[in-house]
Design a protein around this motif. Structure first.
Motif, PDB file in Angstrom:
ATOM      1  N   PRO A 190      -2.905  11.389   4.810  1.00 12.59           N
ATOM      2  CA  PRO A 190      -4.205  11.924   4.673  1.00 12.59           C
ATOM      3  C   PRO A 190      -4.531  11.517   3.677  1.00 12.59           C
ATOM      4  O   PRO A 190      -6.262  11.887   3.178  1.00 12.59           O
ATOM      5  CB  PRO A 190      -3.909  13.737   5.056  1.00 12.59           C
ATOM      6  N   HIS A 191      -4.049  11.350   2.739  1.00 14.14           N
ATOM      7  CA  HIS A 191      -4.463  11.505   1.376  1.00 14.14           C
ATOM      8  C   HIS A 191      -4.795   9.657   0.857  1.00 14.14           C
ATOM      9  O   HIS A 191      -5.406   9.742  -0.163  1.00 14.14           O
ATOM     10  CB  HIS A 191      -3.720  11.503   0.465  1.00 14.14           C
ATOM     11  N   LEU A 192      -4.974   9.173   2.135  1.00 12.02           N
ATOM     12  CA  LEU A 192      -5.513   7.557   2.035  1.00 12.02           C
ATOM     13  C   LEU A 192      -7.174   8.011   2.178  1.00 12.02           C
ATOM     14  O   LEU A 192      -7.467   8.657   3.233  1.00 12.02           O
ATOM     15  CB  LEU A 192      -4.729   6.882   2.482  1.00 12.02           C
ATOM     16  N   TYR A 193      -7.867   7.076   1.479  1.00 13.23           N
ATOM     17  CA  TYR A 193      -9.604   7.981   2.054  1.00 13.23           C
ATOM     18  C   TYR A 193     -10.022   5.956   2.021  1.00 13.23           C
ATOM     19  O   TYR A 193      -9.221   5.378   1.217  1.00 13.23           O
ATOM     20  CB  TYR A 193     -10.319   8.025   1.168  1.00 13.23           C
ATOM     21  N   LYS A 194     -10.647   5.347   2.702  1.00  9.89           N
ATOM     22  CA  LYS A 194     -11.661   4.179   2.636  1.00  9.89           C
ATOM     23  C   LYS A 194     -13.000   4.650   2.249  1.00  9.89           C
ATOM     24  O   LYS A 194     -13.255   4.827   2.785  1.00  9.89           O
ATOM     25  CB  LYS A 194     -11.082   2.992   3.374  1.00  9.89           C
TER      26      LYS A 194
ATOM     27  N   LEU B 106       0.361  -1.071   0.166  1.00 11.04           N
ATOM     28  CA  LEU B 106      -0.194  -0.126   0.061  1.00 11.04           C
ATOM     29  C   LEU B 106       0.746   1.572  -0.175  1.00 11.04           C
ATOM     30  O   LEU B 106       0.607   1.825  -0.673  1.00 11.04           O
ATOM     31  CB  LEU B 106      -1.065   0.119   1.219  1.00 11.04           C
ATOM     32  N   LYS B 107       2.162   1.429   1.134  1.00  9.51           N
ATOM     33  CA  LYS B 107       3.056   2.679   0.499  1.00  9.51           C
ATOM     34  C   LYS B 107       3.213   2.658  -0.610  1.00  9.51           C
ATOM     35  O   LYS B 107       3.740   3.784  -0.904  1.00  9.51           O
ATOM     36  CB  LYS B 107       4.286   1.813   1.812  1.00  9.51           C
ATOM     37  N   ASP B 108       3.648   1.771  -1.660  1.00  8.31           N
ATOM     38  CA  ASP B 108       4.461   1.894  -2.731  1.00  8.31           C
ATOM     39  C   ASP B 108       2.976   2.703  -3.964  1.00  8.31           C
ATOM     40  O   ASP B 108       3.528   3.820  -4.325  1.00  8.31           O
ATOM     41  CB  ASP B 108       4.663   1.198  -3.317  1.00  8.31           C
ATOM     42  N   PHE B 109       2.077   2.948  -3.259  1.00 13.53           N
ATOM     43  CA  PHE B 109       0.723   4.069  -4.159  1.00 13.53           C
ATOM     44  C   PHE B 109       0.526   4.872  -3.137  1.00 13.53           C
ATOM     45  O   PHE B 109       0.908   6.096  -3.596  1.00 13.53           O
ATOM     46  CB  PHE B 109      -0.365   2.798  -3.319  1.00 13.53           C
ATOM     47  N   LEU B 110       0.873   5.062  -1.874  1.00 11.85           N
ATOM     48  CA  LEU B 110       0.880   6.557  -1.132  1.00 11.85           C
ATOM     49  C   LEU B 110       2.343   6.865  -1.225  1.00 11.85           C
ATOM     50  O   LEU B 110       1.727   8.784  -0.965  1.00 11.85           O
ATOM     51  CB  LEU B 110       0.767   6.237   0.677  1.00 11.85           C
TER      52      LEU B 110
ATOM     53  N   ILE C 143      -5.203  -2.728   9.019  1.00 17.74           N
ATOM     54  CA  ILE C 143      -4.723  -2.084   8.716  1.00 17.74           C
ATOM     55  C   ILE C 143      -4.355  -0.295   7.705  1.00 17.74           C
ATOM     56  O   ILE C 143      -3.501   0.577   7.469  1.00 17.74           O
ATOM     57  CB  ILE C 143      -3.859  -2.678   7.480  1.00 17.74           C
ATOM     58  N   LEU C 144      -5.689  -0.915   7.101  1.00 10.89           N
ATOM     59  CA  LEU C 144      -6.370   0.581   6.294  1.00 10.89           C
ATOM     60  C   LEU C 144      -6.213   1.692   7.115  1.00 10.89           C
ATOM     61  O   LEU C 144      -5.912   3.142   7.018  1.00 10.89           O
ATOM     62  CB  LEU C 144      -7.216   1.013   5.609  1.00 10.89           C
ATOM     63  N   LYS C 145      -7.127   1.344   8.589  1.00 11.40           N
ATOM     64  CA  LYS C 145      -7.048   2.852   9.494  1.00 11.40           C
ATOM     65  C   LYS C 145      -5.913   3.401   9.759  1.00 11.40           C
ATOM     66  O   LYS C 145      -4.874   4.520  10.132  1.00 11.40           O
ATOM     67  CB  LYS C 145      -7.892   2.410  10.393  1.00 11.40           C
ATOM     68  N   LEU C 146      -4.812   2.181  10.601  1.00  9.82           N
ATOM     69  CA  LEU C 146      -3.402   2.645  10.855  1.00  9.82           C
ATOM     70  C   LEU C 146      -2.904   3.590   9.449  1.00  9.82           C
ATOM     71  O   LEU C 146      -2.496   4.703   9.539  1.00  9.82           O
ATOM     72  CB  LEU C 146      -2.741   1.388  11.040  1.00  9.82           C
ATOM     73  N   HIS C 147      -2.590   3.321   8.098  1.00  5.47           N
ATOM     74  CA  HIS C 147      -2.081   4.142   7.064  1.00  5.47           C
ATOM     75  C   HIS C 147      -2.715   5.320   7.017  1.00  5.47           C
ATOM     76  O   HIS C 147      -1.889   6.432   7.143  1.00  5.47           O
ATOM     77  CB  HIS C 147      -2.142   2.998   5.770  1.00  5.47           C
ATOM     78  N   MET C 148      -4.198   5.457   7.068  1.00  6.63           N
ATOM     79  CA  MET C 148      -4.752   6.836   7.573  1.00  6.63           C
ATOM     80  C   MET C 148      -4.644   8.086   8.389  1.00  6.63           C
ATOM     81  O   MET C 148      -4.696   9.179   7.981  1.00  6.63           O
ATOM     82  CB  MET C 148      -6.409   6.503   7.137  1.00  6.63           C
ATOM     83  N   GLN C 149      -4.100   7.310   9.532  1.00  6.89           N
ATOM     84  CA  GLN C 149      -3.122   8.817  10.595  1.00  6.89           C
ATOM     85  C   GLN C 149      -2.063   8.780  10.235  1.00  6.89           C
ATOM     86  O   GLN C 149      -1.684   9.995  10.041  1.00  6.89           O
ATOM     87  CB  GLN C 149      -3.063   7.225  11.977  1.00  6.89           C
ATOM     88  N   GLN C 150      -1.369   8.236   9.049  1.00 11.14           N
ATOM     89  CA  GLN C 150      -0.416   8.826   8.554  1.00 11.14           C
ATOM     90  C   GLN C 150      -0.378   9.150   7.493  1.00 11.14           C
ATOM     91  O   GLN C 150       0.762  10.330   7.004  1.00 11.14           O
ATOM     92  CB  GLN C 150       0.985   7.684   8.237  1.00 11.14           C
TER      93      GLN C 150
END
Length: 203
Positions: A58-62, A21-25, A49-56
């Motif tokens: 801000p351009h990630l949405y689910k 996921l980080k490769d996209f973010l 995992i998605l929630k944790l990444h969203m904390q770091q």
């Protein structure tokens, strides 16, 4: 530079999300972009995992596809939800398994768009990224129908992937994205499928 909304669906892909996921973010793209992940009622730790990444990031949405719909044209419906949430000019229909090979993917992609086409099919190859442009979405119907059928059957072969239409992502103008999604999970007969295969192989 173009603005992109990357849309993908996941179902019990916790391991892949952790790895890719980080490769996209973490794309080096000054204009900014968004990544929208549609969770198809995962039963593993994908949501955490998605929630944790969203904390770091801000351009990630689910968003979420309720379980009752999971067996009803699930991929098309899930991607439709993601497209509706997209805010940018171009939508990239991607997959967690087809992660970008470098942090310059979006920059290279933006430089390659010629603005005269409504849709592009993208391939990650040993020589870099390759794009096939289509002035109108309907021109890509045969390739998309065949490729999505292969994906549904679990086919992940890479040999001659470009010749067989095995794209890694689709780039489409947001207002045309729903037209492209109409080709997903489309039911076709044996002879029509054979014609698609031959047409793509000898294009």
């Amino acid at each position: 530079m173009s603005k992109f909304s990357v849309v993908m669906t996941v179902y019990d892909n916790g391991v892949e999300l952790e790895e890719h996921l980080k490769d996209f973010l973490t794309q080096d793209y000054p204009v900014g972009y968004e990544v929208i992940v549609v969770d198809e009622s995962s039963t593993d730790n994908s949501d955490d995992i998605l929630k944790l990444h969203m904390q770091q990031y801000p351009h990630l949405y689910k968003t979420f596809l309720p379980k009752p719909y999971r067996d009803v044209i699930r991929k098309r419906l899930a991607l439709t939800l993601g497209v509706k949430a997209a805010k940018n000019e171009w939508v990239i229909l991607s997959d967690i398994h087809s992660f970008p090979p470098s942090e310059t993917w979006l920059s290279e992609l933006s430089e390659s768009l010629d603005k005269t086409s409504d849709l592009y099919l993208g391939y990650f190859t040993k020589k870099g990224m390759r794009l096939e442009s289509y002035e109108e979405v309907d021109y890509a119907e045969k390739t998309i129908v065949k490729a999505e059928r292969l994906k549904a059957d679990g086919h992940k072969g890479k040999m001659m992937k470009v010749r067989r239409g095995k794209y890694d992502f689709i780039v489409v103008k947001r207002e045309k994205a729903h037209d492209a999604l109409s080709f997903f999970e489309k039911k076709i007969g044996f002879w029509e499928l054979l014609g698609l295969r031959l047409g793509i192989l000898f294009k």
